[in-house]
Design an enzyme around this catalytic site. Structure first.
Site, short mmCIF file in Angstrom:
data_model
loop_
_atom_site.label_atom_id
_atom_site.label_comp_id
_atom_site.label_asym_id
_atom_site.label_seq_id
_atom_site.Cartn_x
_atom_site.Cartn_y
_atom_site.Cartn_z
N SER A 77 -23.40 48.68 -59.39
CA SER A 77 -24.57 47.61 -59.09
C SER A 77 -25.23 47.45 -60.21
O SER A 77 -25.98 46.56 -60.44
CB SER A 77 -25.32 48.23 -57.88
OG SER A 77 -25.70 49.48 -58.10
N HIS A 102 -16.56 32.46 -53.10
CA HIS A 102 -17.16 33.51 -53.51
C HIS A 102 -18.60 33.47 -53.02
O HIS A 102 -19.46 32.65 -53.46
CB HIS A 102 -17.13 33.76 -54.99
CG HIS A 102 -15.73 33.93 -55.43
ND1 HIS A 102 -14.82 32.86 -55.65
CD2 HIS A 102 -14.77 35.16 -55.27
CE1 HIS A 102 -13.68 33.47 -55.92
NE2 HIS A 102 -13.70 34.82 -55.58
N ARG A 113 -21.87 12.77 -51.19
CA ARG A 113 -22.56 12.09 -50.19
C ARG A 113 -23.28 11.00 -50.97
O ARG A 113 -23.58 9.91 -50.56
CB ARG A 113 -23.33 12.64 -49.08
CG ARG A 113 -22.65 13.37 -48.04
CD ARG A 113 -23.70 14.24 -47.07
NE ARG A 113 -24.34 13.27 -46.31
CZ ARG A 113 -25.23 13.94 -45.81
NH1 ARG A 113 -25.86 14.94 -45.72
NH2 ARG A 113 -26.01 13.00 -44.82
N ARG A 169 -15.59 7.94 -48.56
CA ARG A 169 -15.23 9.21 -49.44
C ARG A 169 -14.22 9.91 -48.59
O ARG A 169 -13.29 10.46 -49.30
CB ARG A 169 -15.88 9.87 -49.88
CG ARG A 169 -16.55 10.85 -48.81
CD ARG A 169 -17.61 11.80 -49.04
NE ARG A 169 -18.52 12.27 -48.17
CZ ARG A 169 -18.77 13.57 -47.74
NH1 ARG A 169 -18.47 14.45 -48.69
NH2 ARG A 169 -19.42 13.73 -46.53
N ALA A 186 -23.02 39.55 -63.38
CA ALA A 186 -21.77 40.08 -64.08
C ALA A 186 -21.14 40.82 -63.12
O ALA A 186 -19.67 40.64 -63.27
CB ALA A 186 -22.04 41.13 -65.17
N ARG A 195 -10.30 37.12 -58.76
CA ARG A 195 -9.74 36.42 -57.55
C ARG A 195 -9.05 35.16 -58.08
O ARG A 195 -8.05 34.69 -57.58
CB ARG A 195 -10.75 36.27 -56.61
CG ARG A 195 -11.28 37.39 -55.83
CD ARG A 195 -10.22 38.24 -54.90
NE ARG A 195 -9.88 37.19 -53.82
CZ ARG A 195 -10.18 37.15 -52.75
NH1 ARG A 195 -11.33 37.66 -52.68
NH2 ARG A 195 -9.92 36.27 -52.02
C1 LIG Z 1 -29.11 17.58 -45.62
C2 LIG Z 1 -28.36 18.71 -46.65
C3 LIG Z 1 -28.22 18.10 -48.17
C4 LIG Z 1 -27.17 18.84 -49.04
N1 LIG Z 1 -26.96 18.54 -50.31
C5 LIG Z 1 -26.60 19.42 -50.87
C6 LIG Z 1 -26.19 18.70 -52.36
O1 LIG Z 1 -26.24 17.82 -52.80
N2 LIG Z 1 -25.58 19.83 -53.17
C7 LIG Z 1 -25.52 21.03 -53.02
O2 LIG Z 1 -25.00 21.62 -53.67
N3 LIG Z 1 -25.81 21.38 -51.60
C8 LIG Z 1 -26.41 20.50 -50.80
N4 LIG Z 1 -26.53 21.20 -49.47
C9 LIG Z 1 -26.26 22.56 -49.17
C10 LIG Z 1 -27.56 23.35 -49.34
O3 LIG Z 1 -28.02 23.35 -50.80
C11 LIG Z 1 -27.07 24.97 -48.93
O4 LIG Z 1 -26.33 25.52 -49.93
C12 LIG Z 1 -26.23 24.76 -47.54
O5 LIG Z 1 -27.12 24.25 -46.47
C13 LIG Z 1 -26.26 26.33 -47.20
O6 LIG Z 1 -27.64 26.81 -46.94
P1 LIG Z 1 -28.17 28.42 -47.43
O7 LIG Z 1 -27.81 28.62 -48.79
O8 LIG Z 1 -29.57 28.30 -47.02
O9 LIG Z 1 -27.07 29.16 -46.36
P2 LIG Z 1 -26.58 30.69 -46.54
O10 LIG Z 1 -25.64 30.75 -47.89
O11 LIG Z 1 -25.81 30.78 -45.31
O12 LIG Z 1 -27.57 31.46 -46.69
C14 LIG Z 1 -28.38 32.15 -45.65
C15 LIG Z 1 -29.85 32.36 -46.08
O13 LIG Z 1 -29.40 33.47 -46.94
C16 LIG Z 1 -30.55 33.49 -48.02
N5 LIG Z 1 -29.64 33.40 -49.17
C17 LIG Z 1 -28.22 33.38 -49.52
N6 LIG Z 1 -27.98 33.69 -50.66
C18 LIG Z 1 -28.93 33.58 -51.30
C19 LIG Z 1 -29.35 33.72 -52.56
N7 LIG Z 1 -28.22 34.11 -53.70
N8 LIG Z 1 -30.58 33.91 -53.00
C20 LIG Z 1 -31.65 34.05 -52.13
N9 LIG Z 1 -31.49 33.76 -50.97
C21 LIG Z 1 -30.28 33.82 -50.59
C22 LIG Z 1 -31.46 32.34 -47.89
O14 LIG Z 1 -32.40 32.72 -47.21
C23 LIG Z 1 -30.56 31.36 -47.02
O15 LIG Z 1 -31.19 30.46 -46.26
C24 LIG Z 1 -27.14 20.35 -48.70
C25 LIG Z 1 -27.58 20.78 -47.30
C26 LIG Z 1 -28.10 19.82 -46.41
C27 LIG Z 1 -28.51 20.49 -45.01
#
Ligand SMILES: Cc1cc2nc3c(=O)[nH]c(=O)nc-3n(C[C@H](O)[C@H](O)[C@H](O)COP(=O)(O)OP(=O)(O)OC[C@H]3O[C@@H](n4cnc5c(N)ncnc54)[C@H](O)[C@@H]3O)c2cc1C
Length: 477
Positions: A77, A102, A113, A169, A186, A195
């Site tokens: 870690s 990943h 979109r 699309r 890292a 992978r």
């Molecule tokens: C309307 C809409 C438009 C979007 N447009 C785009 C786009 O144009 N381009 C694009 O790339 N994505 C886009 N997304 C995807 C968006 O950015 C998120 O990647 C996706 O909705 C997954 O959400 P999340 O990361 O919150 O979920 P999860 O990955 O399931 O994570 C759940 C929660 O865990 C926490 N978490 C997880 N990983 C981390 C981390 N590394 N650091 C901090 N907290 C973490 C956060 O609280 C997160 O909400 C879009 C999503 C929506 C709903």
């Protein structure tokens, strides 16, 4: 009072190079010294700022220490304190899927979109090697013509500009290029490169080399074991051989108009925590009851539905639209089997706090036709593209060859299992059932939400998109 010092933060690499060039003495810019300093915290009583200063002065010693601690002792870690940002360009949608599988990384990707797409796509080296480069190029070029035609015809039929591109699309293949920004540490990078190196696709293995080419020079001591072994390369074939031996040859593929083995929504619940509502409520009640968990569970089970509903109402009485449910909601989880379009999967895969088990895109699962395309009488254009894509995929080796997927379209489908807990599903539901969500994933998530309501009728009470939250929580009357 507790003290917090800023020990590092990510800065644009171009700026770092400029600063290093103007520095009076040669300076080695590496995140390894932070990892090395933090590694010493557990056994060295000096303040951590001093440990960092020592590491910075003696980079070679810091590297040797990382190798000993991270790889020798297995204190892996420590490598997570070194963080990279990568610009990833000229990469196909198919390779992006391999990358974004990943979970311990952050991605922001060009949206198909929101961005109108130009003719920019991968011609995989395997395609060239089969002598099909020209045929593939012509096929992709015709796919872009169909995309342009669909955009124009959808707009002519009154569909707004943005939505027209979003739906057109579905006629584009997975060879189309995307670009993304990616951040990871890292330790994650090492795993990711290992992978990617085991991928059957040359483009994905090239991507692994590209990551290493830029990251290894700045953090050589933290990136070491990235060559796949027989376990990574041969496991799937070993399993397939035993399955064939035990259970006979694979069923003959039957061409389907849709995922007829699933309900019309394309999704079914294959597993859910038995008595999930009671399990969640018991964990929430436990501190007040002062009992062990099983006794709390028995007490909650003894309540009637009204009692359990009252307890749930107390948990959620002050819930706001941006609030997450308490961690106790992770005690109920579920697995869905679904058949999804590549367009929907591209969004689904971004939910990292879940387990996605996927199978390859399969033309036999049919195609998803956006309702706007069907309503405008344009389905034939998309179906013509799908037929051409399937013929191209067949020439590339058919379902048995992973390269064939480059030719399949965003409309083509794959089967997957999606396992997630109720707390995460709330998050998915808020985002993907919302009015801003794309229609395909919105339909899918709504169908999932209906199944979740059946499995956990009490604790699913606040599922729904952000847009409907106020209506759901408004007092009755
Ligand atoms: C309307 C809409 C438009 C979007 N447009 C785009 C786009 O144009 N381009 C694009 O790339 N994505 C886009 N997304 C995807 C968006 O950015 C998120 O990647 C996706 O909705 C997954 O959400 P999340 O990361 O919150 O979920 P999860 O990955 O399931 O994570 C759940 C929660 O865990 C926490 N978490 C997880 N990983 C981390 C981390 N590394 N650091 C901090 N907290 C973490 C956060 O609280 C997160 O909400 C879009 C999503 C929506 C709903």
């Amino acid at each position: 009072m507790a003290r917090v010092d800023l020990a590092g933060f990510n800065v644009d690499a171009d700026l770092l190079r400029e600063l290093a060039a103007s520095h009076p003495e040669p300076v080695e810019l590496t995140p390894e010294t932070v990892s090395a300093a933090y590694a010493r915290i557990s056994r060295d009583s000096r303040p951590v700022g001093e440990l960092r200063r020592i590491s910075r002065k003696e980079v070679e010693k810091a590297r040797a220490s990382n190798e000993r601690i991270v790889f020798g002792l297995g204190h892996a870690s420590v490598a997570e304190h070194a963080v990279f940002n990568f610009d990833v360009l000229e990469v196909s949608r198919l390779a992006i899927e391999a990358l974004e599988a990943h979970r311990l990384a952050s991605y922001t990707e060009k949206s198909q979109r929101y961005v109108r797409l130009g003719e920019d796509y991968a011609i995989p080296e395997e395609v060239q090697a089969k002598g099909l480069g020209d045929a593939f190029t012509e096929f992709v070029s015709r796919s872009f013509s169909r995309y342009a035609l669909l955009v124009a015809r959808l707009m002519a039929s009154g569909v707004p500009d943005k939505l027209a591109g979003e739906d057109a699309r579905y006629a584009l293949p997975l060879a189309v290029h995307g670009q993304l920004g990616m951040t990871c540490n890292a330790r994650s990078l090492e795993h990711l490169v290992l992978r990617l190196n085991s991928s059957p696709l040359a483009e994905v293995r090239d991507l692994a080399r590209s990551f290493l080419a830029v990251a290894k020079p700045v953090a050589p001591s933290l990136l070491r074991y990235m060559t796949p072994g027989p376990y990574h390369l041969l496991r799937e074939a070993d399993v397939a051989e035993v399955v064939r031996d035990l259970l006979g040859p694979p069923a003959a593929p039957t061409p389907l108009e849709g995922p007829t083995d699933l309900p019309p929504t394309g999704v079914r619940l294959v597993n859910a925590t038995a008595d999930g509502d009671a399990r969640i409520l018991a964990a929430l009640a436990l501190p007040t009851l002062g009992t062990d968990y099983l006794s709390a569970l028995a007490a909650i089970r003894a309540l009637d539905d009204d009692g359990r509903a009252r307890l749930y109402a107390a948990v959620t009485a002050r819930l706001g639209v941006h609030d997450t449910l308490p961690r106790e909601f992770e005690l109920a989880s579920m697995t869905f089997e679904m058949v999804v379009s590549a367009a929907a999967f591209g969004q689904q895969k971004r939910h990292r706090m879940s387990s996605l088990t996927t199978w390859p895109y399969d033309a036999a699962l049919g195609v998803t036709i956006p309702p706007a395309i069907a309503e405008a009488g344009l389905s034939d254009i998309l179906l013509e593209g799908a037929a051409e894509a399937e013929a191209m995929a067949q020439r590339l080796g058919g379902p048995a060859d992973p390269v064939a997927a480059y030719a399949l379209l965003n409309a083509h489908r794959r089967r997957c299992l999606w396992t997630l807990n109720l707390r995460e599903f709330y998050h998915v539901s808020r985002l993907r059932e919302d009015e801003h969500a794309q229609w395909d994933i919105r339909h899918l998530t709504s169908a999932m939400a209906d199944l979740v309501r059946g499995a956990f009728p009490i604790c699913s009470g606040h599922l729904g998109g952000k847009d409907s939250f106020a209506a759901r929580t408004a007092p009755a009357g």
